[in-house]
Design a protein around this motif. Structure first.
Motif, PDB file in Angstrom:
ATOM      1  N   ILE A   1      10.836   3.248   2.271  1.00 41.17           N
ATOM      2  CA  ILE A   1      10.929   4.711   2.268  1.00 41.17           C
ATOM      3  C   ILE A   1      11.940   5.115   1.199  1.00 41.17           C
ATOM      4  O   ILE A   1      13.121   4.762   1.295  1.00 41.17           O
ATOM      5  CB  ILE A   1      11.377   5.245   3.636  1.00 41.17           C
ATOM      6  N   ALA A   2      11.500   5.837   0.185  1.00 38.65           N
ATOM      7  CA  ALA A   2      12.392   6.167  -0.930  1.00 38.65           C
ATOM      8  C   ALA A   2      12.275   7.642  -1.305  1.00 38.65           C
ATOM      9  O   ALA A   2      11.237   8.277  -1.104  1.00 38.65           O
ATOM     10  CB  ALA A   2      12.065   5.301  -2.142  1.00 38.65           C
TER      11      ALA A   2
ATOM     12  N   GLY B   1       6.437  19.688  -1.175  1.00 38.75           N
ATOM     13  CA  GLY B   1       5.640  19.103  -0.104  1.00 38.75           C
ATOM     14  C   GLY B   1       6.292  17.879   0.487  1.00 38.75           C
ATOM     15  O   GLY B   1       7.353  17.960   1.100  1.00 38.75           O
ATOM     16  N   VAL B   2       5.679  16.697   0.276  1.00 36.42           N
ATOM     17  CA  VAL B   2       6.165  15.453   0.866  1.00 36.42           C
ATOM     18  C   VAL B   2       7.524  15.096   0.271  1.00 36.42           C
ATOM     19  O   VAL B   2       7.652  14.965  -0.951  1.00 36.42           O
ATOM     20  CB  VAL B   2       5.161  14.308   0.626  1.00 36.42           C
ATOM     21  N   PRO B   3       8.572  14.910   1.099  1.00 38.49           N
ATOM     22  CA  PRO B   3       9.921  14.690   0.563  1.00 38.49           C
ATOM     23  C   PRO B   3      10.224  13.253   0.148  1.00 38.49           C
ATOM     24  O   PRO B   3      11.228  13.010  -0.508  1.00 38.49           O
ATOM     25  CB  PRO B   3      10.823  15.099   1.731  1.00 38.49           C
ATOM     26  N   VAL B   4       9.385  12.286   0.554  1.00 34.17           N
ATOM     27  CA  VAL B   4       9.666  10.880   0.275  1.00 34.17           C
ATOM     28  C   VAL B   4       8.383  10.163  -0.130  1.00 34.17           C
ATOM     29  O   VAL B   4       7.275  10.644   0.114  1.00 34.17           O
ATOM     30  CB  VAL B   4      10.271  10.159   1.507  1.00 34.17           C
ATOM     31  N   THR B   5       8.559   9.003  -0.735  1.00 35.94           N
ATOM     32  CA  THR B   5       7.459   8.067  -0.976  1.00 35.94           C
ATOM     33  C   THR B   5       7.559   6.947   0.051  1.00 35.94           C
ATOM     34  O   THR B   5       8.647   6.418   0.285  1.00 35.94           O
ATOM     35  CB  THR B   5       7.533   7.481  -2.395  1.00 35.94           C
ATOM     36  N   ILE B   6       6.433   6.614   0.669  1.00 36.85           N
ATOM     37  CA  ILE B   6       6.400   5.549   1.676  1.00 36.85           C
ATOM     38  C   ILE B   6       5.369   4.507   1.262  1.00 36.85           C
ATOM     39  O   ILE B   6       4.203   4.826   1.012  1.00 36.85           O
ATOM     40  CB  ILE B   6       6.060   6.092   3.075  1.00 36.85           C
ATOM     41  N   THR B   7       5.812   3.259   1.175  1.00 37.91           N
ATOM     42  CA  THR B   7       4.935   2.140   0.854  1.00 37.91           C
ATOM     43  C   THR B   7       5.043   1.095   1.952  1.00 37.91           C
ATOM     44  O   THR B   7       6.138   0.757   2.386  1.00 37.91           O
ATOM     45  CB  THR B   7       5.311   1.516  -0.500  1.00 37.91           C
TER      46      THR B   7
ATOM     47  N   TYR C   1       0.849  -1.200   0.000  1.00 41.50           N
ATOM     48  CA  TYR C   1       0.000   0.000   0.000  1.00 41.50           C
ATOM     49  C   TYR C   1       0.877   1.241   0.000  1.00 41.50           C
ATOM     50  O   TYR C   1       1.710   1.426   0.895  1.00 41.50           O
ATOM     51  CB  TYR C   1      -0.925   0.018   1.217  1.00 41.50           C
ATOM     52  N   LYS C   2       0.699   2.083  -1.000  1.00 37.83           N
ATOM     53  CA  LYS C   2       1.481   3.323  -1.098  1.00 37.83           C
ATOM     54  C   LYS C   2       0.832   4.366  -0.204  1.00 37.83           C
ATOM     55  O   LYS C   2      -0.206   4.955  -0.540  1.00 37.83           O
ATOM     56  CB  LYS C   2       1.563   3.798  -2.544  1.00 37.83           C
ATOM     57  N   LEU C   3       1.458   4.610   0.927  1.00 41.14           N
ATOM     58  CA  LEU C   3       0.903   5.500   1.945  1.00 41.14           C
ATOM     59  C   LEU C   3       1.098   6.963   1.593  1.00 41.14           C
ATOM     60  O   LEU C   3       0.190   7.790   1.733  1.00 41.14           O
ATOM     61  CB  LEU C   3       1.560   5.191   3.300  1.00 41.14           C
ATOM     62  N   LEU C   4       2.295   7.330   1.135  1.00 41.98           N
ATOM     63  CA  LEU C   4       2.618   8.707   0.774  1.00 41.98           C
ATOM     64  C   LEU C   4       3.358   8.724  -0.549  1.00 41.98           C
ATOM     65  O   LEU C   4       4.097   7.797  -0.876  1.00 41.98           O
ATOM     66  CB  LEU C   4       3.498   9.364   1.850  1.00 41.98           C
ATOM     67  N   LYS C   5       3.177   9.809  -1.306  1.00 41.23           N
ATOM     68  CA  LYS C   5       3.886   9.973  -2.576  1.00 41.23           C
ATOM     69  C   LYS C   5       4.728  11.238  -2.521  1.00 41.23           C
ATOM     70  O   LYS C   5       4.246  12.305  -2.099  1.00 41.23           O
ATOM     71  CB  LYS C   5       2.880  10.059  -3.732  1.00 41.23           C
ATOM     72  N   GLN C   6       5.962  11.116  -2.937  1.00 39.22           N
ATOM     73  CA  GLN C   6       6.852  12.273  -2.987  1.00 39.22           C
ATOM     74  C   GLN C   6       6.294  13.301  -3.965  1.00 39.22           C
ATOM     75  O   GLN C   6       5.861  12.976  -5.057  1.00 39.22           O
ATOM     76  CB  GLN C   6       8.253  11.847  -3.412  1.00 39.22           C
ATOM     77  N   SER C   7       6.305  14.570  -3.537  1.00 37.29           N
ATOM     78  CA  SER C   7       5.853  15.649  -4.413  1.00 37.29           C
ATOM     79  C   SER C   7       6.952  16.700  -4.527  1.00 37.29           C
ATOM     80  O   SER C   7       7.848  16.794  -3.684  1.00 37.29           O
ATOM     81  CB  SER C   7       4.562  16.281  -3.878  1.00 37.29           C
ATOM     82  N   LYS C   8       6.877  17.492  -5.573  1.00 37.77           N
ATOM     83  CA  LYS C   8       7.936  18.462  -5.836  1.00 37.77           C
ATOM     84  C   LYS C   8       7.950  19.582  -4.809  1.00 37.77           C
ATOM     85  O   LYS C   8       8.998  20.164  -4.526  1.00 37.77           O
ATOM     86  CB  LYS C   8       7.770  19.022  -7.250  1.00 37.77           C
TER      87      LYS C   8
END
Length: 294
Positions: free
Chosen positions: A170-171, A130-136, A121-128
């Protein structure tokens, strides 16, 4: 004075009208901007596999991904075993996107007759901005059918064959060429032999991708086991891969010190020493099929 007063009043009314229109336009622009989606960072990695383990990527809603994984024997087995090519270990897997954020997968490995199933499940997506990382989030269950029931110790139950893995992937994509990933991992095995470590094992994985050309990249992955003891005979898993993207295929050529292709196996039961020549040549072939229109 009357002419001056009329001119001043007219000028003031014009200015007020201009300010009102400007404020209205500004509010409309702010409202439209707030309704827009954030500018998300795409393709932190080219596929769902880094080397042996998963990346933060999900396949997308309605996409079915077929994954064929293969590992040969050790390179240091010599010419008689054709440097490991006489041995073969295979995993066949399917992964399906229930939504753009949620995947379900299943697979079967010949290494130790293991059937595994998992959810991503992709919890967060990195955005330009805002959010600094993608978390799955990743969770799996594995059932190890080897050895046969007739060969297990007395008192061994079928539930003892089960193992569970939980990961937070976390990437961050730093540039178009460089992406890095952390993989804190927890593995629970219902049964372990006296000399095979603990039921609960914790590891920290690190990995990354360096893009060389538009369709070729180099990946690396290492899992450091945090709570091992001197009696544990296993090693940390290390692997390198070359990713080649060809349309709907992602082809990975792999060098690693593990035969395992499920988390329980390669994180907690790797027995090879990479820098002593215990290296397995292998590959992952991924093919995606779009079953539903987006």
């Amino acid at each position: 004075m009357r002419l001056f007063s009329k001119g001043a009043i007219s000028t003031a009314l014009t200015l007020l009208a201009t300010v009102a229109f400007a404020q209205d336009d500004l509010l409309k622009e702010l409202e439209s901007t707030s309704e827009q989606e954030p500018a998300y960072v795409a393709q932190t990695f080219k596929g769902t596999r880094l080397v042996n383990g998963h990346t933060v990527e999900t396949v997308g809603k309605g996409t079915l991904e077929f994954i064929f994984s293969h590992r040969f024997g050790r390179l240091n087995q010599g010419l008689y075993e054709l440097y490991g090519l006489d041995d073969a270990y295979v995993r066949l897997g399917l992964e399906y996107g229930l939504t753009d954020k949620l995947d379900i997968g299943i697979g079967r490995s010949s290494t130790d007759k293991t059937v595994d199933g998992y959810l991503k499940y992709k919890l967060l997506k990195q955005s330009k901005e805002g959010v600094p990382v993608t978390i799955t989030l990743f969770g799996s269950t594995a059932y190890k059918a080897s050895p046969r029931d007739a060969d297990v110790p007395d008192g061994f139950e079928r539930t003892d064959r089960l193992a569970y893995t939980g990961q937070m992937l976390i990437a961050r994509k730093f540039t178009s060429a460089l992406s890095l990933q952390l993989m804190p991992t927890f593995v629970h095995k219902n049964y372990v032999a006296l000399d095979e470590g603990k039921n609960n094992q914790v590891a920290l994985g690190v990995g990354g991708r360096l893009r060389l050309t538009r369709s070729v990249s180099v990946n690396a992955e290492y899992y450091y086991r945090l709570n091992t003891d001197d009696a544990n005979p296993y090693r940390d898993a290390l692997g390198f891969a070359i990713d080649i993207e060809t349309g709907g295929h992602v082809f990975q050529i792999i060098l690693t010190n593990t035969r395992g292709m499920t988390e329980r196996s390669f994180i907690t039961e790797t027995d090879g020493k990479f820098f002593k020549g215990d290296i397995h040549l292998g590959f992952n072939v991924t093919r995606a099929f779009q079953l539903k229109r987006k």
